[in-house]
Design a protein around this motif. Sequence first.
Motif, PDB file in Angstrom:
ATOM      1  N   PRO A  83       0.830  -1.212   0.000  1.00  0.00           N
ATOM      2  CA  PRO A  83       0.000   0.000   0.000  1.00  0.00           C
ATOM      3  C   PRO A  83       0.863   1.260   0.000  1.00  0.00           C
ATOM      4  CG  PRO A  83       0.098  -0.910   2.206  1.00  0.00           C
ATOM      5  CD  PRO A  83       0.881  -1.846   1.322  1.00  0.00           C
ATOM      6  N   LEU A  84       0.687   2.092  -0.997  1.00  0.00           N
ATOM      7  CA  LEU A  84       1.524   3.288  -1.145  1.00  0.00           C
ATOM      8  C   LEU A  84       1.185   4.393  -0.150  1.00  0.00           C
ATOM      9  CD1 LEU A  84       1.645   3.487  -5.036  1.00  0.00           C
ATOM     10  CD2 LEU A  84       3.534   2.903  -3.488  1.00  0.00           C
ATOM     11  N   ARG A  85      -0.032   4.394   0.397  1.00  0.00           N
ATOM     12  CA  ARG A  85      -0.451   5.490   1.276  1.00  0.00           C
ATOM     13  C   ARG A  85      -0.375   5.150   2.759  1.00  0.00           C
ATOM     14  NH1 ARG A  85      -5.689   7.163   0.675  1.00  0.00           N
ATOM     15  NH2 ARG A  85      -6.368   5.393  -0.551  1.00  0.00           N
ATOM     16  N   ASN A  86       0.338   4.086   3.106  1.00  0.00           N
ATOM     17  CA  ASN A  86       0.456   3.717   4.517  1.00  0.00           C
ATOM     18  C   ASN A  86       1.492   4.621   5.188  1.00  0.00           C
ATOM     19  OD1 ASN A  86       1.361   2.348   6.978  1.00  0.00           O
ATOM     20  ND2 ASN A  86       0.025   0.703   6.285  1.00  0.00           N
ATOM     21  N   PRO A  87       1.099   5.362   6.220  1.00  0.00           N
ATOM     22  CA  PRO A  87       2.035   6.297   6.862  1.00  0.00           C
ATOM     23  C   PRO A  87       3.180   5.601   7.609  1.00  0.00           C
ATOM     24  CG  PRO A  87      -0.026   6.193   8.090  1.00  0.00           C
ATOM     25  CD  PRO A  87      -0.231   5.393   6.832  1.00  0.00           C
ATOM     26  N   LEU A  88       3.076   4.309   7.835  1.00  0.00           N
ATOM     27  CA  LEU A  88       4.131   3.570   8.536  1.00  0.00           C
ATOM     28  C   LEU A  88       5.207   3.030   7.596  1.00  0.00           C
ATOM     29  CD1 LEU A  88       1.863   1.592  11.021  1.00  0.00           C
ATOM     30  CD2 LEU A  88       3.163   3.683  11.476  1.00  0.00           C
ATOM     31  N   ILE A  89       4.991   3.192   6.287  1.00  0.00           N
ATOM     32  CA  ILE A  89       5.959   2.715   5.297  1.00  0.00           C
ATOM     33  C   ILE A  89       6.687   3.920   4.707  1.00  0.00           C
ATOM     34  CG2 ILE A  89       6.317   1.448   3.148  1.00  0.00           C
ATOM     35  CD1 ILE A  89       3.723  -0.076   3.730  1.00  0.00           C
ATOM     36  N   ASN A  90       8.010   3.908   4.817  1.00  0.00           N
ATOM     37  CA  ASN A  90       8.837   4.982   4.253  1.00  0.00           C
ATOM     38  C   ASN A  90       9.504   4.466   2.981  1.00  0.00           C
ATOM     39  OD1 ASN A  90       8.384   6.834   6.443  1.00  0.00           O
ATOM     40  ND2 ASN A  90       9.693   5.490   7.660  1.00  0.00           N
ATOM     41  N   PHE A  91       9.043   4.958   1.836  1.00  0.00           N
ATOM     42  CA  PHE A  91       9.574   4.534   0.543  1.00  0.00           C
ATOM     43  C   PHE A  91      10.788   5.379   0.165  1.00  0.00           C
ATOM     44  CE2 PHE A  91       5.188   3.145   0.377  1.00  0.00           C
ATOM     45  CZ  PHE A  91       5.296   1.879  -0.178  1.00  0.00           C
ATOM     46  N   THR A  92      11.793   4.719  -0.399  1.00  0.00           N
ATOM     47  CA  THR A  92      12.937   5.447  -0.967  1.00  0.00           C
ATOM     48  C   THR A  92      12.989   5.260  -2.475  1.00  0.00           C
ATOM     49  OG1 THR A  92      14.419   3.591  -0.494  1.00  0.00           O
ATOM     50  CG2 THR A  92      14.310   5.366   1.143  1.00  0.00           C
ATOM     51  N   SER A  93      12.278   4.248  -2.994  1.00  0.00           N
ATOM     52  CA  SER A  93      12.213   4.024  -4.439  1.00  0.00           C
ATOM     53  C   SER A  93      11.017   3.146  -4.748  1.00  0.00           C
ATOM     54  CB  SER A  93      13.481   3.326  -4.935  1.00  0.00           C
ATOM     55  OG  SER A  93      13.346   2.990  -6.309  1.00  0.00           O
ATOM     56  N   THR A  94      10.389   3.398  -5.913  1.00  0.00           N
ATOM     57  CA  THR A  94       9.319   2.513  -6.375  1.00  0.00           C
ATOM     58  C   THR A  94       9.538   2.120  -7.833  1.00  0.00           C
ATOM     59  OG1 THR A  94       7.910   4.411  -6.898  1.00  0.00           O
ATOM     60  CG2 THR A  94       7.554   3.340  -4.762  1.00  0.00           C
ATOM     61  N   SER A  95      10.732   2.399  -8.373  1.00  0.00           N
ATOM     62  CA  SER A  95      11.008   1.996  -9.746  1.00  0.00           C
ATOM     63  C   SER A  95      12.197   1.043  -9.773  1.00  0.00           C
ATOM     64  CB  SER A  95      11.268   3.219 -10.631  1.00  0.00           C
ATOM     65  OG  SER A  95      12.412   3.899 -10.204  1.00  0.00           O
ATOM     66  N   ARG A  96      12.116   0.081 -10.644  1.00  0.00           N
ATOM     67  CA  ARG A  96      13.094  -1.008 -10.799  1.00  0.00           C
ATOM     68  C   ARG A  96      13.117  -1.910  -9.569  1.00  0.00           C
ATOM     69  NH1 ARG A  96      18.569   0.913 -13.217  1.00  0.00           N
ATOM     70  NH2 ARG A  96      18.752  -1.308 -13.640  1.00  0.00           N
ATOM     71  N   ALA A  97      13.435  -1.356  -8.428  1.00  0.00           N
ATOM     72  CA  ALA A  97      13.353  -2.097  -7.166  1.00  0.00           C
ATOM     73  C   ALA A  97      12.566  -1.235  -6.191  1.00  0.00           C
ATOM     74  CB  ALA A  97      14.738  -2.389  -6.612  1.00  0.00           C
ATOM     75  N   VAL A  98      11.602  -1.861  -5.526  1.00  0.00           N
ATOM     76  CA  VAL A  98      10.814  -1.136  -4.538  1.00  0.00           C
ATOM     77  C   VAL A  98      11.585  -1.212  -3.225  1.00  0.00           C
ATOM     78  CG1 VAL A  98       8.594  -0.983  -3.357  1.00  0.00           C
ATOM     79  CG2 VAL A  98       8.683  -1.723  -5.749  1.00  0.00           C
ATOM     80  N   LYS A  99      11.983  -0.038  -2.740  1.00  0.00           N
ATOM     81  CA  LYS A  99      12.765   0.037  -1.509  1.00  0.00           C
ATOM     82  C   LYS A  99      11.953   0.804  -0.474  1.00  0.00           C
ATOM     83  CE  LYS A  99      17.167   0.001  -3.935  1.00  0.00           C
ATOM     84  NZ  LYS A  99      18.457   0.674  -4.123  1.00  0.00           N
ATOM     85  N   PHE A 100      11.835   0.193   0.708  1.00  0.00           N
ATOM     86  CA  PHE A 100      11.072   0.835   1.765  1.00  0.00           C
ATOM     87  C   PHE A 100      11.560   0.352   3.117  1.00  0.00           C
ATOM     88  CE2 PHE A 100       8.778  -2.904   0.344  1.00  0.00           C
ATOM     89  CZ  PHE A 100       8.315  -3.516   1.495  1.00  0.00           C
TER      90      PHE A 100
ATOM     91  N   GLU B  48      10.732  -4.742  -8.610  1.00  0.00           N
ATOM     92  CA  GLU B  48       9.460  -4.107  -8.965  1.00  0.00           C
ATOM     93  C   GLU B  48       8.464  -5.102  -9.570  1.00  0.00           C
ATOM     94  OE1 GLU B  48       7.995  -0.134 -11.375  1.00  0.00           O
ATOM     95  OE2 GLU B  48       9.695  -1.270 -12.166  1.00  0.00           O
ATOM     96  N   GLU B  49       8.939  -6.025 -10.401  1.00  0.00           N
ATOM     97  CA  GLU B  49       8.032  -6.975 -11.052  1.00  0.00           C
ATOM     98  C   GLU B  49       7.400  -7.969 -10.071  1.00  0.00           C
ATOM     99  OE1 GLU B  49      12.247  -8.628 -11.817  1.00  0.00           O
ATOM    100  OE2 GLU B  49      11.294  -6.651 -11.936  1.00  0.00           O
ATOM    101  N   ASP B  50       7.923  -8.042  -8.862  1.00  0.00           N
ATOM    102  CA  ASP B  50       7.355  -8.922  -7.838  1.00  0.00           C
ATOM    103  C   ASP B  50       6.339  -8.208  -6.953  1.00  0.00           C
ATOM    104  OD1 ASP B  50       9.041 -10.863  -8.819  1.00  0.00           O
ATOM    105  OD2 ASP B  50      10.450 -10.771  -7.147  1.00  0.00           O
ATOM    106  N   CYS B  51       6.109  -6.929  -7.212  1.00  0.00           N
ATOM    107  CA  CYS B  51       5.245  -6.110  -6.361  1.00  0.00           C
ATOM    108  C   CYS B  51       4.008  -5.635  -7.108  1.00  0.00           C
ATOM    109  CB  CYS B  51       5.995  -4.868  -5.869  1.00  0.00           C
ATOM    110  SG  CYS B  51       7.464  -5.248  -4.907  1.00  0.00           S
ATOM    111  N   CYS B  52       2.964  -5.409  -6.355  1.00  0.00           N
ATOM    112  CA  CYS B  52       1.779  -4.728  -6.849  1.00  0.00           C
ATOM    113  C   CYS B  52       1.587  -3.532  -5.929  1.00  0.00           C
ATOM    114  CB  CYS B  52       0.571  -5.652  -6.818  1.00  0.00           C
ATOM    115  SG  CYS B  52      -0.910  -4.904  -7.521  1.00  0.00           S
ATOM    116  N   LEU B  53       1.894  -2.345  -6.449  1.00  0.00           N
ATOM    117  CA  LEU B  53       1.793  -1.116  -5.665  1.00  0.00           C
ATOM    118  C   LEU B  53       0.351  -0.616  -5.736  1.00  0.00           C
ATOM    119  CD1 LEU B  53       5.090   0.554  -6.897  1.00  0.00           C
ATOM    120  CD2 LEU B  53       4.728  -0.777  -4.814  1.00  0.00           C
ATOM    121  N   LEU B  54      -0.254  -0.456  -4.568  1.00  0.00           N
ATOM    122  CA  LEU B  54      -1.670  -0.114  -4.484  1.00  0.00           C
ATOM    123  C   LEU B  54      -1.872   1.274  -3.890  1.00  0.00           C
ATOM    124  CD1 LEU B  54      -2.844  -3.536  -3.033  1.00  0.00           C
ATOM    125  CD2 LEU B  54      -3.086  -2.746  -5.388  1.00  0.00           C
ATOM    126  N   ASP B  55      -2.765   2.034  -4.481  1.00  0.00           N
ATOM    127  CA  ASP B  55      -3.100   3.359  -3.974  1.00  0.00           C
ATOM    128  C   ASP B  55      -4.078   3.204  -2.807  1.00  0.00           C
ATOM    129  OD1 ASP B  55      -3.191   6.128  -3.757  1.00  0.00           O
ATOM    130  OD2 ASP B  55      -4.848   6.287  -5.188  1.00  0.00           O
TER     131      ASP B  55
END
Length: 158
Positions: free
Chosen positions: A75-92, A103-110
């Motif tokens: 979930p992209l809007r979770n305040p407990l998750i700090n993202f540093t990247s969402t392209s190529r590799a999702v880093k959080f 990235e291909e192993d993830c489904c990023l949800l709004d």
Amino acid sequence: MKIVINGIHANLRFSAAHMIPEHESCGCIHGHSYIVDVKVEGKRSGKHGFVADFKDVKDIVRRICNEFDHKLLIPLRNPLINFTSTSRAVKFEIAGKKYTIPEEDCCLLDLESSSAEELSRYFASTLFKELSSRYDISSVEVCVNEGIGQGAVYTISR
């Protein structure tokens, strides 16, 4: 009138991993074999007098199931998750734990969460919007089960 689709019998299912940040037992990455049950209520209309064609309903639900299947739902809007990247590799990072997932192993949800409650809301809202453009729909109810007999129900109506 209402139509009902049982997800087990209609093969409306997906397997996915997720986590509920900072939850005692669900805070680590874990997975479920999800089953999606659907009820659609509305007026019978059109040439065949359908509330909605079962095929149309199942096609929409299967499309979403296929998007989620064998992915890590994030979930992209979770305040407990700090993202540093969402392209190529999702880093959080969550509570000091750092993750890097291709990235291909993830489904990023709004969404704010990947809980059964939020997933049922997502399915119901998407289904209601898409069916309403073709049918006279008054409500859509979706139950996303995290296994047989354990799920969350969301109903959307006009």
